[in-house]
Each structure stands twice: as structure tokens, then as C-alpha cells.
Design a protein around this motif. Sequence first.
Motif: not given
Length: 114
Positions: A43-54, A76-81
Motif C-alpha cells: 500500500g506504499a511505495f518503497c525506494i531501493t537502490l539498484k546500482s552504485g555503492k549502496f 541518506d544511504p551514506a549516513d543512514d539518517k
Amino acid sequence: MFRKLSLAVAATMLLAGTAYADPIEGNWKTASGETAAIANCGGAFCITLKSGKFTGKRIGKMQANGSNKYSGEITDPADDKTYSGKATLSGASLNMKGCVLGGLICKGQTWSKL
């Protein structure tokens, strides 16, 4: 005869279901050049990185909030904030914004549909 009709109706419903996918769903090129996938998740939309460092890291979850507007959380994938997030869809562009302090300080970027 009834079986053929039932199969035709089922196929039409299946195709119609895919035609009604939300326009935010799909693959997007982020401002830094990575690919992010936005998909329906409960029921929501999840955002997942498919390329890059993370690659593989989930960086957000949004709810539809009006016509082509979404709100939720962005990480922010770099600092998990994690920040309060908003997104606005305009054609093939997705304007993303993450905010703190009740929206007083915001940072944004524009993603392009792939």
C-alpha cells in the motif's frame, strides 16, 4: 465456451491491473547517477537502490498524497539518517525533497524516469 470466456475475462483483468500501475513506479536515475527502483510495497511505495555503492539498500517509503504527490521518509544511504520526505511527479521527472525540523531545512534533487 464458458471456460474460454472466463480465461478472456481473467486475462483482461490482469492486463488492466498492470495498466493501472502508479506513475511513480519504475526505475529512476538519481541526481548522482545511480538507479533507484520504486515499487508498490503493502500500500506504499518503497525506494531501493539498484546500482552504485549502496546497491540493494532501501532508502525510502512513500504514500500517495494527492495527484502526483507523495510523502513519507527518505534515508541518506551514506549516513543512514532518515528525513521527512516529499516527492512530486511531473512528467518524467520526480522532484525529491528531504527535510528536518518540521520542514524548515530541506534538501532536494530531481530524478529522471528510465
